[in-house]
Every structure is written in C-alpha cells, then in structure tokens.
Write an enzyme that holds these catalytic residues in place. Structure first.
Site, PDB file in Angstrom:
ATOM      1  N   ASP A 120       1.174  -1.351   0.212  1.00 41.50           N
ATOM      2  CA  ASP A 120       0.042  -0.262   0.049  1.00 41.50           C
ATOM      3  C   ASP A 120       0.778   1.162   0.409  1.00 41.50           C
ATOM      4  O   ASP A 120       0.039   1.996  -0.583  1.00 41.50           O
ATOM      5  CB  ASP A 120      -1.032   0.639   1.051  1.00 41.50           C
ATOM      6  CG  ASP A 120      -0.013  -0.398   2.804  1.00 41.50           C
ATOM      7  OD1 ASP A 120       1.461  -0.881   2.639  1.00 41.50           O
ATOM      8  OD2 ASP A 120      -1.103  -0.170   3.321  1.00 41.50           O
ATOM      9  N   HIS A 121       2.005   1.475   0.609  1.00 45.04           N
ATOM     10  CA  HIS A 121       2.945   2.586   0.601  1.00 45.04           C
ATOM     11  C   HIS A 121       3.638   2.552  -0.837  1.00 45.04           C
ATOM     12  O   HIS A 121       3.386   3.685  -0.829  1.00 45.04           O
ATOM     13  CB  HIS A 121       3.801   2.408   1.534  1.00 45.04           C
ATOM     14  CG  HIS A 121       3.198   2.746   3.439  1.00 45.04           C
ATOM     15  ND1 HIS A 121       2.029   1.906   3.854  1.00 45.04           N
ATOM     16  CD2 HIS A 121       3.656   3.443   4.035  1.00 45.04           C
ATOM     17  CE1 HIS A 121       1.890   1.949   4.530  1.00 45.04           C
ATOM     18  NE2 HIS A 121       3.061   2.509   4.965  1.00 45.04           N
ATOM     19  N   ASP A 144       3.273  -1.514  11.621  1.00 41.83           N
ATOM     20  CA  ASP A 144       2.980   0.182  11.438  1.00 41.83           C
ATOM     21  C   ASP A 144       2.399   0.557  11.988  1.00 41.83           C
ATOM     22  O   ASP A 144       1.800  -0.324  13.026  1.00 41.83           O
ATOM     23  CB  ASP A 144       1.854   0.171  10.039  1.00 41.83           C
ATOM     24  CG  ASP A 144       1.872   1.696   9.748  1.00 41.83           C
ATOM     25  OD1 ASP A 144       2.440   1.739   8.185  1.00 41.83           O
ATOM     26  OD2 ASP A 144       1.418   2.111  10.088  1.00 41.83           O
ATOM     27  N   ARG A 178      -0.849  12.618  10.299  1.00 41.00           N
ATOM     28  CA  ARG A 178       0.334  13.411  10.644  1.00 41.00           C
ATOM     29  C   ARG A 178       1.577  14.368  10.186  1.00 41.00           C
ATOM     30  O   ARG A 178       0.699  14.231   8.716  1.00 41.00           O
ATOM     31  CB  ARG A 178       2.271  12.256  10.128  1.00 41.00           C
ATOM     32  CG  ARG A 178       2.000  11.389  11.565  1.00 41.00           C
ATOM     33  CD  ARG A 178       3.042  10.309  11.503  1.00 41.00           C
ATOM     34  NE  ARG A 178       3.266   9.741  12.475  1.00 41.00           N
ATOM     35  CZ  ARG A 178       3.315   8.100  12.875  1.00 41.00           C
ATOM     36  NH1 ARG A 178       3.895   7.717  11.337  1.00 41.00           N
ATOM     37  NH2 ARG A 178       3.184   7.287  13.421  1.00 41.00           N
ATOM     38  N   SER A 222       6.686   6.526  13.289  1.00 42.17           N
ATOM     39  CA  SER A 222       6.001   5.398  12.882  1.00 42.17           C
ATOM     40  C   SER A 222       7.273   4.327  13.511  1.00 42.17           C
ATOM     41  O   SER A 222       7.765   4.328  14.045  1.00 42.17           O
ATOM     42  CB  SER A 222       6.648   5.673  11.110  1.00 42.17           C
ATOM     43  OG  SER A 222       8.529   5.446  11.079  1.00 42.17           O
ATOM     44  N   ARG A 259       9.095   2.442  11.207  1.00 38.30           N
ATOM     45  CA  ARG A 259       9.989   1.473  10.622  1.00 38.30           C
ATOM     46  C   ARG A 259      11.309   1.847  11.423  1.00 38.30           C
ATOM     47  O   ARG A 259      11.882   2.593  12.075  1.00 38.30           O
ATOM     48  CB  ARG A 259      10.178   2.908   9.174  1.00 38.30           C
ATOM     49  CG  ARG A 259      10.544   4.377   9.849  1.00 38.30           C
ATOM     50  CD  ARG A 259      10.489   5.390   8.700  1.00 38.30           C
ATOM     51  NE  ARG A 259       9.506   5.247   8.427  1.00 38.30           N
ATOM     52  CZ  ARG A 259       8.723   6.632   7.919  1.00 38.30           C
ATOM     53  NH1 ARG A 259       9.979   8.092   7.953  1.00 38.30           N
ATOM     54  NH2 ARG A 259       7.770   7.628   8.298  1.00 38.30           N
TER      55      ARG A 259
HETATM   56  C1  MIC Z   1       3.840   6.635   8.397  1.00 38.97           C
HETATM   57  O1  MIC Z   1       2.529   6.756   8.664  1.00 38.97           O
HETATM   58  O2  MIC Z   1       4.976   6.844   8.359  1.00 38.97           O
HETATM   59  C2  MIC Z   1       3.995   4.609   8.128  1.00 38.97           C
HETATM   60  C3  MIC Z   1       4.783   5.280   6.541  1.00 38.97           C
HETATM   61  O3  MIC Z   1       2.976   4.660   7.446  1.00 38.97           O
HETATM   62  C4  MIC Z   1       4.924   3.377   9.090  1.00 38.97           C
HETATM   63  C5  MIC Z   1       5.405   3.153   8.455  1.00 38.97           C
HETATM   64  C6  MIC Z   1       6.939   2.837   7.548  1.00 38.97           C
HETATM   65  O4  MIC Z   1       7.634   3.843   7.777  1.00 38.97           O
HETATM   66  O5  MIC Z   1       6.707   2.193   6.414  1.00 38.97           O
HETATM   67  C7  MIC Z   1       4.286   4.279  10.562  1.00 38.97           C
HETATM   68  O6  MIC Z   1       3.672   4.927  10.942  1.00 38.97           O
HETATM   69  O7  MIC Z   1       4.698   2.788  11.096  1.00 38.97           O
HETATM   70 FE1  SF4 Z   2      -0.187   4.748   4.754  1.00 34.86          FE
HETATM   71 FE2  SF4 Z   2       1.559   4.999   7.401  1.00 34.86          FE
HETATM   72 FE3  SF4 Z   2      -0.100   7.066   6.090  1.00 34.86          FE
HETATM   73 FE4  SF4 Z   2      -1.170   5.132   7.328  1.00 34.86          FE
HETATM   74  S1  SF4 Z   2      -0.383   6.953   7.914  1.00 34.86           S
HETATM   75  S2  SF4 Z   2      -1.959   6.399   4.833  1.00 34.86           S
HETATM   76  S3  SF4 Z   2      -0.389   3.469   7.126  1.00 34.86           S
HETATM   77  S4  SF4 Z   2       1.665   6.249   5.838  1.00 34.86           S
END
Ligand code: MIC
Ligand code: SF4
Length: 649
Positions: A64-65, A119, A380, A538, A540
């Site tokens: 999805d990312h 995630d 975010r 996140s 990550r």
């Molecule tokens: C995000 O919203 O920051 C992400 C991208 O979904 C991350 C995961 C990632 O960095 O792959 C998260 O929220 O954990």
């Molecule tokens: Fe995707 Fe993270 Fe954004 Fe949710 S917060 S839509 S999981 S990148």
C-alpha cells in the site's frame, strides 16, 4: 476484582508475566500483518530465521505504501512480497487493494484477538475491540516464526465518553484531535487508551477506528473500544457476523487514570504545522487560504467518510486555487462509491482521484508546492513529510477538508452554508475478496523472486564492553522517525536496501550526517543524543537499522518512544537514559564519549559513567532494559538472539 478490556484480552493470551504496569508480559498473537515499506525487511528477516511456514493463525502481507512505479524497484518489492507470502503461508493483499489498516478492519479484524502490524497505525483495529499493536519488522518476523510477543505492561487509561457528536460537521477526527490537544504527542507514552462510557454507543466501528488509529499520535501503545451491538452491525454488514463476540469491562474494573470527554461539546478541530498535537478550533483559523486538500489515509477513508465527502462536493466546484486529491482507503470503498455514483460526484466537483493507497500521506506523490498550505484528513503533519520542506500541513476531518476545498480557505464547516445529511455505515458492504490471495497448502513449487535492489539484512556485532564513540548529533524533544529516516518517493524505494537507504539518515536535519557517521565508524562509531520522546511516530525499523549500519553504538536520550526503543534494541543499538536531564545540554556535537564496563553495568546496577576525556567532564546514564532486552542487545540484536534459539523458535 473486576477486569478492564485490556486485562481481559491479555489474560486470555498470556504465556507468562504479570499485568501490573511495568511488568513484562508475553502473549500469543493471533494475527500478524506487514505492509510493503516495512514488510520487505520483516519477510527477509523471517526468511533468515529459517522456518518453513508462518506459525501464527493469520498472517497477511499488504502492499500500500510504495505504489509509485517510476522504475523497477517498487514493483520488484511487490513481487518479492507476493512470492514470499505464497512460500510461507500468508495471505497477500495485492497492490491497489487498499491501505493495510482499512483492509484489515474490513476483512480480518476480530474482537478480543491480538494483532501485530509492522506499522504504527495498527491500533486502527482497536475500533473493532481488538488489541492491535504496531511493531518493528523484526518483532513481527519472530512472532510469525512462533515466538510469543513481549510487551511491558502499560498503564490502562479509561477514556470515558458521554453525549453525542453534533453531526454531520463534527466527527470522530475532531474527537481525537481534541484528545491530542489535551494530552500532546507524549500524552499516551506507556499507556493504552481504553474507551468506554455511554458515548461509545454513538460511534460506528469505522469512527472508533479513526480514534484508535490516531492514538498512535498520542504515543500510546494502543487504543481499544468495547465490542457491542455496533460492532455486530459492522461485522454483519461486512459478512463476518460469526466473528463477533461481546467485550466490555467488568463492573469495578480498575484504571490508572480517567479522562472524560463530552462528545456533544466537541467542535471542528484542526492541527497546525508541524505536529498533530498543535490543535486549535477550525473557527480560530477562519479565512486562511488553502492551496491543497487531501482526503483519505488510514485515518479517514471508510465508506462512511467518503460518502459524507461526496455529499459535500456534489453539485459544487473545487475552488480555483485548490488542488483536491482523494485516496479512498480500500478497493472495497472505491468500488462502492463508484457503483453508487459518489465517485462521480467527486470527479465532477474537480477532485483528482488517487488509487487506494497511502499516497500523499507518506510523500508518495501529491506533494504541495513551495510555501503552500495543505490541509489533510491524515494523521501526521511533521515538517517535510509531505515531500515539500517548506509546505505548511494541517490536519482536519474529511468533511472540514471538503468544505475548505470548495471555499479555498479555512472556514468553520458549520457556517459554510452547505447542506449535509448525517450518514451512517451501509447495511451491506460490497464484498470482493478477489484481490486477497489466500495461503496455499502446498508451497513446494513456489519460488521467491528477489529483484536486484533487495539486499540482505545487515547484522551487528555483539555489544562492546567499552563504547568509545563520537557524538554525531545532539537533538531536542519529540524527534520523529521521519526526522531520522525520511520517507517520500525518492527514499522509500530503498527500503529493501540498507546500504543505499543509510545515505539518507537525518538528511533533512543534517546533510552531512551519513558521511560523518561513516568516518566515525572507523574510529569506534557514533552516539546520538536526543531529548524526550526520541523516535516518536512510525514503526520503521530503518530508523534503527540504517544508523546501526553507519556504526551508531548508542542513543542517549531523556526518554524514548516505544516502537523506536524496541527497534534500537532489536538491532543492537544501546538505548540509554540521562540520569540528570540537565546533562543533555552540556554535550556538544563532535564530543568523543567513552563508556566503560558496558556489559558489567548492564548486568549489574544499570548505571553507566560517561566520560569525555578531552573536555574532562563526566555524567551518568541509566538503562531500563528488562532481562530479555538486555540479552538481545548483548548478542547484537534480535536476529542473532533468535537464531541461537533464545526466542524458543
Ligand atoms: C507512516 O505513517 O509513517 C508509515 C509510513 O506508515 C510508517 C511505516 C513506515 O515507515 O513504513 C508507520 O506509521 O509505521
Ligand atoms: Fe499509510 Fe502510514 Fe499514512 Fe496510514 S499513516 S496512510 S499507513 S503512510
């Protein structure tokens, strides 16, 4: 003694440990899911553990990312994830099927179960009465390999809801923004938010999921709602009534803390740049010009949210100065709004429809222009996360966003002169599972396909007894993992390639970081100094693996965010805490610090003397690692620890 919902779920899954705050508790996990940006590492690590099939009742790999396919790298990752899921017995949700949290809520989330996801927004499942926790990829890999999951028992906070939302212009997003305003991005650290009270009945599962989703921004371990008649209604509409069980706290259940929220007193709220807790009323920003509006993300892209947005847009035109982007959360939602003509209303109004994926939320396209104001129904708004460093990103509800798109400025949606009927979830969802590929019984013929950008996971050497290292950066409070390891369309394709992605560590804060870290590596490595809530945001694990690859030995901070702290431990970086917060300010970038008898101190009193021989100052730091975490760090991380059989897999 009466139990709360969190205790009930943990008790039913407990392998050992206690349920008093601070106790380590290990639990059996029912469901594990990964997404592509963290999943390639998780699955490579699972492969490295050497098990022939996942050992949890349900595992799902989502894509999805990393959806922009500007070269071979992202599609190669998708193919790797598809073939490795097939090889090891996981479901695979194909690219375009939707954002993991939204699809998981629709298809798999079940009251009373425990789920882990790679995630930080995994707590979305808390809207269903599931204990859903975000973890790093390696934690997910070891649990998929059969290990129980360990958490330090958080404090359970009761969030008591009463009254009813003033629909349609006040939504669940406004509730969680108000909670963020009150508690801040540190307010949930070490806590689980358990929602209850008569106001719960007013909220649909998808609305509850918006609230639990953004509990991640509070820093909470997770958030959970009871499972009641509304949960049954949702599951029935989703064709899964048989997954329903009732879940509520016992009479006299105890909580560490209680917060009261009167839903009827909430008004439309908005988070200002550059933090989700910088919240004010929408009204107070009336008249501010808006350049871009983005609606969707895992926080706000249910059918119900999209239907409300379509009703606002219907028959109207997006303001001349605004770019409106909409990413419905799942193929199911997109299919439904298309069949019902709602997508046509959006398109006719001027919306740019994006596929069902994370998209602009993670800087995968849809970046705003220089100095522009972007208002998003996302979760975010950290500086630079949109892909544009000098953009100003605000967060608001989907219906507020839709009104701003039409008016070209921030305006209290209640006063915009737009008619909107309150909408509830549908009686029946369109159920189309053709894009979720179930696990195969015989996987002997499956070949895992790895493109050339997919590199092995680096592993650290065991912990050194003397750490002698250079301070590479000294940072303030609330440093995010987006600061440590930026995302965006240029960086994300390297998620499967640690040597390449390590070039981007702290790039937006200090361009020279990776070069200096590499130099320091040859002479003993680096140390990072942080303030409070270091590593918020996140899950990550690249924010730990890449610094580890660059030779970082320890992070000294005032406090750590939960998932990042675990990721540091999992990759053998020692997280240390200032004994006296004032020492933070004495340290300077470039100082050379020496910590002796590291292993002895870890095994003993957990107090370490840190010396700076050139400036002749010393200070003390401590460690709060539990027994298992200590042993993991000493071995150089969770992968070497697990491979030696220490996790019982
Ligand atoms: C995000 O919203 O920051 C992400 C991208 O979904 C991350 C995961 C990632 O960095 O792959 C998260 O929220 O954990
Ligand atoms: Fe995707 Fe993270 Fe954004 Fe949710 S917060 S839509 S999981 S990148």
């Amino acid at each position: 003694m009466g139990k709360n919902i969190v205790e009930k779920i943990l008790e039913a899954h407990k392998v050992y440990g206690g349920l008093k705050p601070g106790d380590p508790v290990r639990v059996k996990v029912d469901q594990v899911y990964t997404q592509d940006a963290t999943g390639t590492m998780a699955w490579l690590q699972f492969e490295a553990i050497g098990i022939d099939r996942v050992r949890v009742p349900l595992a799902v790999s989502y894509v999805d990312h990393n959806m922009i396919q500007s070269d071979y790298m992202n599609p190669d990752d998708h193919m790797f994830l598809q073939t490795i899921a097939a090889k090891y017995g996981a479901y695979f949700s194909r690219p375009g099927n939707g954002i993991c949290h939204q699809v998981h809520l629709e298809q798999f989330a079940t009251p009373g179960k425990i789920a882990l996801g790679t995630d930080s927004h995994t707590p979305t499942g808390g809207g269903m009465g599931m204990l859903a926790i975000g973890v790093g990829g390696l934690d997910a890999a070891t649990v998929m390999a059969g290990a129980p999951f360990e958490i330090t028992m958080p404090h359970v906070v009761k969030v008591n809801l009463k009254g009813k939302l003033n629909r349609p212009w006040v939504t669940a997003m406004d509730v969680i923004l108000e909670i963020l305003r009150r508690l801040s991005v540190k307010g949930g650290v070490g806590k689980i938010m358990e929602y209850g009270g008569p106001g719960v009945r007013d909220l649909d599962v998808t609305e509850r999921a918006t609230i639990t989703n953004m509990g991640a921004e509070l820093g909470a371990t997770t958030s959970v709602f009871p499972s009641d008649r509304r949960t049954l209604l949702y599951l029935s509409a989703a064709g899964r009534a048989s997954d329903w069980t009732e879940l509520s706290p016992d009479k006299g259940a105890r909580y560490s803390e209680r917060i009261d929220i009167d839903l009827s007193s909430i008004e439309p709220m908005i988070a200002q740049p550059h933090s989700p807790d910088n919240v004010v009323t929408v009204k107070s920003l009336s008249g501010k010009k808006v350049d871009q509006v983005c609606i969707g993300s895992c926080t706000n892209s249910s059918y119900q949210a999209m239907k409300a947005v379509a009703s606002v847009l219907k028959g109207n035109t997006v303001s001349e100065g605004v770019n409106l982007l909409i990413n419905p959360g799942s193929r199911q939602v997109h299919e439904m709004i298309s069949r019902e003509g709602l997508a046509s209303d959006m398109i006719a109004a001027g919306a740019r429809m994006l596929e069902s994926s994370c998209g602009p939320c993670i800087g995968m396209g849809g970046a705003p222009g220089s100095d522009q104001v972007s208002v998003r129904s996302y979760n975010r708004n950290f500086k630079g996360r949109s892909g544009t460093k000098d953009a100003f990103v605000y967060l608001a509800s989907p219906v507020s966003c839709a009104v701003f798109a039409l008016r070209g400025e921030i305006v209290d949606p209640r006063e915009a002169g737009i008619e909107l009927k309150a909408s509830r979830g549908p009686k029946k969802y369109v159920i189309n599972r053709s894009f979720i590929m179930p696990p195969k019984a015989d996987t002997s013929a499956v070949r895992v396909i790895k493109g050339p950008n997919i590199k092995d996971v680096p592993v650290k050497e065991p912990l050194r007894d003397t750490i002698e290292a250079v301070v590479l950066l000294r940072l303030g409070d609330n440093i995010t993992t987006d600061d440590i390891m930026p995302a965006g369309s240029k960086v994300l394709p390297f998620r499967s390639n640690i040597p390449a992605i390590s070039e981007f560590v702290f790039k937006n804060i200090d361009e020279s970081f990776s070069g200096r870290a590499k130099e320091a590596k040859a002479g003993g490595g680096g140390i990072i100094v942080g303030g409070d809530n270091y590593g918020q945001g996140s899950s990550r694990e690249h924010a730990a693996i890449a610094p580890m690859y660059l030779g970082v030995q320890a992070v000294i901070a005032k406090s750590f965010a939960r998932i990042h702290r675990s990721n540091l431990i999992n990759f053998g970086i020692l997280p240390l805490l200032f004994r006296s917060a004032g020492d933070h300010d004495r340290i300077e970038k470039g100082d050379r610090l020496v910590i002796r008898d590291v292993i002895g101190s870890l095994n003993g009193g957990r107090v370490f003397k840190v010396e700076d021989p050139t400036k002749s100052y010393t200070f003390e730091v401590t460690s709060d690692l539990n027994e298992r975490e200590k042993n993991v760090v000493i071995k150089g991380g969770l992968l070497p620890f697990t491979r030696q059989g220490s996790e019982g897999v």
